[in-house]
Design a protein around this motif. Sequence first.
Motif, PDB file in Angstrom:
ATOM      1  N   ASP A  16       4.609   0.785  27.187  1.00 32.27           N
ATOM      2  CA  ASP A  16       4.826   0.807  29.104  1.00 32.27           C
ATOM      3  C   ASP A  16       5.718  -0.778  29.146  1.00 32.27           C
ATOM      4  OD1 ASP A  16       4.524   3.657  29.623  1.00 32.27           O
ATOM      5  OD2 ASP A  16       2.645   3.258  30.001  1.00 32.27           O
ATOM      6  N   SER A  17       5.281  -2.059  28.837  1.00 36.11           N
ATOM      7  CA  SER A  17       4.981  -3.381  28.765  1.00 36.11           C
ATOM      8  C   SER A  17       6.343  -3.294  28.648  1.00 36.11           C
ATOM      9  CB  SER A  17       4.890  -3.835  28.113  1.00 36.11           C
ATOM     10  OG  SER A  17       4.911  -4.445  27.088  1.00 36.11           O
ATOM     11  N   TYR A  19      10.242  -3.627  28.471  1.00 36.41           N
ATOM     12  CA  TYR A  19      11.812  -3.329  28.989  1.00 36.41           C
ATOM     13  C   TYR A  19      13.179  -2.718  28.153  1.00 36.41           C
ATOM     14  CZ  TYR A  19       9.944  -2.825  33.362  1.00 36.41           C
ATOM     15  OH  TYR A  19       9.673  -2.461  35.337  1.00 36.41           O
ATOM     16  N   ARG A  23      15.660   0.962  31.886  1.00 31.82           N
ATOM     17  CA  ARG A  23      14.584   1.002  32.235  1.00 31.82           C
ATOM     18  C   ARG A  23      14.997  -0.468  33.956  1.00 31.82           C
ATOM     19  NH1 ARG A  23       8.342  -0.431  30.837  1.00 31.82           N
ATOM     20  NH2 ARG A  23       6.925  -0.683  33.048  1.00 31.82           N
ATOM     21  N   ARG A  24      15.693  -1.892  32.604  1.00 26.39           N
ATOM     22  CA  ARG A  24      15.740  -2.842  33.287  1.00 26.39           C
ATOM     23  C   ARG A  24      16.808  -2.946  34.903  1.00 26.39           C
ATOM     24  NH1 ARG A  24      20.674  -6.614  31.161  1.00 26.39           N
ATOM     25  NH2 ARG A  24      21.617  -5.049  32.103  1.00 26.39           N
ATOM     26  N   GLU A  27      14.648  -0.019  37.764  1.00 26.76           N
ATOM     27  CA  GLU A  27      13.987  -0.771  37.659  1.00 26.76           C
ATOM     28  C   GLU A  27      13.854  -1.924  38.610  1.00 26.76           C
ATOM     29  OE1 GLU A  27      10.786   0.588  35.851  1.00 26.76           O
ATOM     30  OE2 GLU A  27      10.843   2.416  35.932  1.00 26.76           O
ATOM     31  N   LEU A 279      17.676  -8.807  27.645  1.00 26.38           N
ATOM     32  CA  LEU A 279      16.586  -8.341  27.222  1.00 26.38           C
ATOM     33  C   LEU A 279      15.736  -9.727  26.145  1.00 26.38           C
ATOM     34  CD1 LEU A 279      16.895  -4.806  28.054  1.00 26.38           C
ATOM     35  CD2 LEU A 279      15.427  -6.250  29.883  1.00 26.38           C
ATOM     36  N   GLN A 282      12.296 -11.396  26.096  1.00 23.49           N
ATOM     37  CA  GLN A 282      11.197 -10.100  25.749  1.00 23.49           C
ATOM     38  C   GLN A 282      10.657 -10.735  24.456  1.00 23.49           C
ATOM     39  OE1 GLN A 282      10.983  -6.410  27.997  1.00 23.49           O
ATOM     40  NE2 GLN A 282      12.811  -6.200  27.302  1.00 23.49           N
ATOM     41  N   GLY A 290       6.238  -6.050  31.354  1.00 24.20           N
ATOM     42  CA  GLY A 290       5.860  -4.404  32.441  1.00 24.20           C
ATOM     43  C   GLY A 290       4.801  -6.146  32.071  1.00 24.20           C
TER      44      GLY A 290
ATOM     45  N   ARG B   3       8.584   8.476  33.348  1.00 23.27           N
ATOM     46  CA  ARG B   3       9.894   7.812  32.940  1.00 23.27           C
ATOM     47  C   ARG B   3      11.551   8.155  33.639  1.00 23.27           C
ATOM     48  NH1 ARG B   3       8.374   3.855  32.113  1.00 23.27           N
ATOM     49  NH2 ARG B   3       7.630   2.949  30.462  1.00 23.27           N
ATOM     50  N   THR B 508      14.193   6.213  32.691  1.00 21.15           N
ATOM     51  CA  THR B 508      13.590   4.517  32.044  1.00 21.15           C
ATOM     52  C   THR B 508      13.485   4.626  30.894  1.00 21.15           C
ATOM     53  OG1 THR B 508      11.944   4.973  33.018  1.00 21.15           O
ATOM     54  CG2 THR B 508      13.877   4.178  34.619  1.00 21.15           C
TER      55      THR B 508
END
Lengths: 297, 538
Positions: A16-17, A19, A23-24, A27, A279, A282, A290, B3, B508
Amino acid sequence: MNLLRGAVIMGRSIFDSIYGLNRRNRELVRRLNTARDIALANDKVASKRLLQAQGVPVAKEVAVIHYPHAVEGVLAGLEDRAHGVVVKPSQGTQGRGVNIFMEVRDDGLVRADGSVMSLQDFRFLVATITSGEYTYGRPSDCALLEDRLRPSRSWILPGLPGAPDLRIVVHKGVPILAMARLPTLASEGRANLHQGGVGLGVDLRTQKSTYGIWKDRSIERHPDTGDEVTGRDVEGLADCVRMAADCAKAIPLGYMGVDLMLDERRGPCVIEVNARPGLAIQIANRIGLGSVLEHAS
Amino acid sequence: MKRFGRLELISAGVVFLITAAIILYKIYGLGYSMTTIKPEDGYFIQLIMTVTGNGQDCNLRVTLPIQSDRQTIKYERESSGGDFKYTISPNRVARWQGKDLAGEYTISYTFFAQTEAQSYPLPKDKAIPTEVAEFLRPYLEPTERIQADASEIVQQAYALAPEGMDIETAMRNIYNFCYSTIAYKTVKGPTDALTALRLVEASCNGKNRLMVALLRARGIPARMANGLILQKNRKRTTHAWTLVRIGDAWVPFCPTNGYFAEIPAHYLELAKGDKAVFVHTKHIGFDWRFVIQHQLSHREQAVFTNANNPMNILSVWTSLKDYHISLELIMIILMIPIGATVVAFARNLIGVLPFGTFMPALIAVSFRDTGLVLGALFFLIVIVVCASVDVILMRMRLLHVPRLVIMITLVVMSIMALSVVCLKLGYSTGAAVSLFPMAILSLTCERFAQTVLEDGLKAAMQRMAATFFVAAACFFVYELEFLQIIIVAFPELLLANIGINLILGSWTGMRLMEYYRFRELLRSEGNESAAGGGHHGA
């Protein structure tokens, strides 16, 4: 049973953490950045003026050239020809079309390696920029001439083969992650990671460098100088963080990257802002976005 | 589920429901029939003949394929532009008669053929019959090229099948002799039975004449058959095999390609007996070729079956004259969004980055004409040649658009050159390369050259490989016959394509390649989570 549940929870938290690009984009970029602000960030002339108005130190704008025939006039009117000049396509990406000149002379412009670009070739370069060659999907652009910074080559790590820069990611006005990018011989003096630069995580709390990555792998020492990369002080980091926050006030992107360099005379200066910062930061910080966002909120 | 976007999932669900509703309504309300949409195996065959005359009259006879229990001929069409009188005799011999012909004329005859494989069990332990019915007598007679009475042939026949041998073993001996002992050799023109026996080698027609002669010499009625091997191809040769009367059936044998008492599905029979398929007046120029396409007619059928239904938009096109071309075109257009979905999966799910956004989907379209391997090869040649020039042009600092014009010019020139080379070498499918999308090729060259200059040759090759990989995936999707037919019958399936992308666009999760990219982070993050959580934050 507990062990298994623990593994599942842990697995999920790692998952989950981090990205990924999907997702970037969805979100962060699409949610927090309006198309208008993205366009603003991509327009170097407009964003530089806004940053200057906010009091953020940037390379001084020398001229904006819309038509190649204005080149002679602009060069003739330069205040300090021995100081050099940087030419950029205002809406270029990935450093394409950026040319750095150490000195402007009557017979041409002197590059970093000492070679001279003739005035005719320079006019051609400007024509290339204004005709939109470096500006993806747009018919035309303008050439931005700005003051050449004197970026320090020993910021963070001494004796680098080029000037390092610092990327700070700002989320909703709050600087959350930082990464130094150090040039290598392999990257030919450039700091871009995908061209072979070293990424170095910077802890915003301790103000020291953390983990190094090079070509997607962890490193402990700089591949050229052999110096240890972990635990280095980042001079002026507090100023950099403040400037990054100021950038977010001038250009209201909810998710942005601010690139800074340490000028030998003026201290930290903002080079540019980026509406879609990458990214890899990270990996260099060994933490998923995340987790960072969770702590930040 | 976390997701995916909830709104997107709901809208996609609605879109899927609408699609399903339309399709179900079409099937149950309007009587669209799923069974007729299913593929019906067959070949669309075009016989193209060119006649060149110097003012003389011309007679042309062609034996047409017959209906039999294993081959069905449909949708026959003839066109000779009104210069010839065209008749078909009851025994399926077509005749074209032209008067005072000067110059070149083209005659075409098209049909749809469905053929089946058939095998015949041979009777066990049954002797070679000594008596032969009256109507079979002609099939024991020697002819000029089938010298069944020559002593060498008779000797060989009895050596292979001596008195008292059962018919099955006799057939196997004679067949094996013609299939294995007589070597295959490409020979121009006809070879007679005796020559084949003496040289111990023959081409297809020689092998069969020898087989027929041996059988006749041994008192077994036999004759030749002439036909076409059906492959997606252009052909300028016919193929011969042997028919043997065993019991009450004419049993096929092919001593060239090795079929014993069976005929494969891709053999189309055109003429029985040792007859030429084409007979024409002497002293005129004559040339012919078959163009064979597998299953073209199904898509037409799928549409035609439902063409009269009020909701099929495609019925508009079926009324157009040259529906072959436009239907093919419509089908490709309908498939492109599906190809684009394949690209979207490759990018957002796997993390493969090809050149351009939809370039692979469009590149794959051109592979349909050339086939994947040849297409990819052409593509590579064109790109390597043109991109090298582009690198030079970039170094010369030529401006963007004029440089692209030079690119497209070079692309067209290299495509033409490749076509010519292919045709000279006899690969007629290479001619299809002329349908390559020039603009896309030029842009690909441009991107390739740019990547070479900016990120190096290795990076450019990697992205090129990614482009081919995704294009190949698109190609395989385009070639799915079921999909082709279903999309033509139910174009509203494109709505479902929108639904799929609504879902994909809201996903995502990490791309497959990102698991590799973030592998160290995944490892270290795991350790830190275990050690008590992150330490970062402002």
